[in-house]
Design an enzyme around this catalytic site. Structure first.
Site, PDB file in Angstrom:
ATOM      1  N   THR B 178       0.587  -1.164  -0.001  1.00 38.63           N
ATOM      2  CA  THR B 178       0.008   0.203   0.058  1.00 38.63           C
ATOM      3  C   THR B 178       0.863   1.226   0.066  1.00 38.63           C
ATOM      4  OG1 THR B 178      -1.446  -1.304   1.344  1.00 38.63           O
ATOM      5  CG2 THR B 178      -1.829   1.040   1.510  1.00 38.63           C
ATOM      6  N   ARG B 206     -12.747  -8.026  -3.744  1.00 42.29           N
ATOM      7  CA  ARG B 206     -12.135  -8.089  -2.342  1.00 42.29           C
ATOM      8  C   ARG B 206     -11.681  -6.642  -1.889  1.00 42.29           C
ATOM      9  NH1 ARG B 206      -6.777  -6.346  -0.433  1.00 42.29           N
ATOM     10  NH2 ARG B 206      -6.241  -7.242   1.519  1.00 42.29           N
ATOM     11  N   GLY B 208      -9.834  -4.784   1.168  1.00 40.02           N
ATOM     12  CA  GLY B 208      -9.100  -5.045   2.484  1.00 40.02           C
ATOM     13  C   GLY B 208      -9.096  -3.656   3.475  1.00 40.02           C
TER      14      GLY B 208
END
Lengths: 314, 314
Positions: B178, B206, B208
């Site tokens: 990230t 998905r 996170g």
């Protein structure tokens, strides 16, 4: 493992104006609390199963804004969000913007148990729902849409046309009626879940606080568990469920923690809502800063209690 | 309004194994810190603009796993998540699963400023990106995909075929990189943002921790601001950014708060990651529980500092 006193509390949303009957609303949370309690009463009944059963009951009840009877987006579609959290290991599963199942909370639990992820959204989440491993029956989009919600969207559209500049008024007055449940089982495990159709006239793809861990839900066996309801964007800004449990951790009662977290949200971001909490030592607490919140709880000592506001019963 | 000392800190991800050059990685965070600092040095430059500029720099740099050069899903597509938060009023904007813009952080800021919502996902978010009011150029999906990420997905697929039962090993060893930035401006306003392409081989849909307020980011002028990186599912379970700021609120230094929050995540859910923090009184702190984290910070007193781990420099 020490034995603890099982308990369940559920909410059917916190609102300041509502367009349906208070008695039907109260009946929906009583049914849900009974469904959860039936799980907890059985030998080995888990908090996670109780929370799922209670929320499924409200999702399948068209009175509640979750599952069947979800609010509609600005383009007339259903997009549901749900989350469930296991306080023993902090496992969490959530879905957002799904439209293919009657019980999003069960799909959220499958995300928790069958994937390495905590949140699936949109088409990916619908694809996961349809996968064989999930074992959840899919439903047509029409099944989820009720006449009541269509008429609310129509009113919203007319209102917005008339008062376009004041968009927030309608958003704030609309149905914020998320559903949620928190349970403690006899093994001392806590769980919490929340499910919603969102708010009438929301943009497609909008996700509120519900599937956001720490906002719509938090559960930790070492503190307690909480589920929230109200204006989703405000709840997200203050991570309301986690905030309330911080107050419990700091020694406040669940009732005080709920009130203090809601007061903080009102003063900081001018948002209103409601919270239900069970602490690790089986104390039940709840509060709301809206006019009404449907709630019901059940434990061995008190049996089933319920109400549609947070004032008369406390 | 009291004057404060401006500062910016950025990270380029926290990883335990990486497949790219440390020098290119370090250069990417130095460039980002310079881009943010250039905003803060100007009269009236805001923390929000500095955070956006720093993150845009890393999103547009193919070395970083955000924007161009995002990791690919199990079916070979890009799905990016980003969030930005304004510490002065707790306003927050986020997007998840978008694939049509080079700079998701700018789209997240538009959600914050142009809608009543805090999070838009999937097709709804892409539609919003294309809307005229947003004013963001859309790009083709291919623009975002690099050869490096294609080869990583190929390795992931081969690995998973070989060691299907041990799926988590590869997920934990893969690119958690990230990017994020935290800034304090001379008016005392804090802001934080985070952006990511996610993890290689993730399921479509998905999401996170990144776009989850309290997990990937938190900012509150009365405490501090934080951005996190690492194993997203673990970060979500412990609401890592909010947890770190609770420690700051309780009197710990930003360095201690980052370390204690990461230690808690490791012991409770066995997850690793990194955190960058600026407190309201302009103290800068960071830590990681992975082998490496690319970081760079800048303030008037120290100038530009950078590194690729959290050990040698502290």
């Amino acid at each position: 493992m020490s034995r603890s006193q099982p308990a369940i509390i559920v909410h059917g949303g916190a609102v300041s104006r509502h367009s349906y009957s208070l008695s039907a609303w109260r009946a929906s949370v009583e049914d849900a609390a009974r469904a959860g309690w039936a799980v907890l009463e059985k030998s080995g009944g888990t908090a996670l199963d109780a929370v799922e059963a209670a929320i499924r009951s409200m999702e399948s009840n068209p009175v509640c804004n979750a599952g069947i009877g979800s609010c509609l987006t600005s383009d007339g579609r259903v997009e549901m969000d749900a989350i469930i959290m296991n306080g023993s290991n902090l496992d969490v599963g959530a879905v957002a913007c799904v439209n293919s199942v009657e019980n999003p909370v069960t799909l959220a639990r499958k995300v928790m148990e069958k994937t390495d992820h905590v949140l699936l959204v949109g088409e990916g989440a619908n694809q996961f729902a349809a996968a064989e491993q999930t074992g959840i029956p899919t439903v047509s989009k029409e099944t989820l849409i009720t006449e009541q919600r269509k008429s609310e969207l129509e009113k919203f559209r007319q209102f917005r046309k008339a008062v376009k500049a004041d968009f927030n008024v309608q958003i704030d007055g609309g149905g914020h009626d998320t559903v949620g449940a928190v349970a403690l089982d006899s093994s001392g495990n806590l769980a919490a879940g929340t499910s919603t159709g969102g708010i009438t006239g929301k943009l497609p793809g909008r996700v509120g606080d519900v599937p956001i861990v720490g906002c719509g839900v938090y559960a930790d066996n070492s503190i307690g568990a909480a589920s929230t309801t109200g204006h989703g964007e405000s709840i997200a800004k203050v991570t309301l469920a986690r905030q309330a449990l911080w107050f419990v951790e700091a020694g406040r009662s669940p009732d005080e923690a709920a009130k203090d977290a809601l007061d903080g949200m009102l003063s900081r971001v001018r948002g209103r809502g409601g919270i239900i909490i069970i602490s690790k030592d089986a104390r039940i607490g709840f509060n709301c800063s809206t006019d009404d919140m449907a709630w019901a709880y059940c434990n061995a000592r008190e049996g089933l209690k319920s109400g549609t506001n947070c004032h008369s019963s406390k």
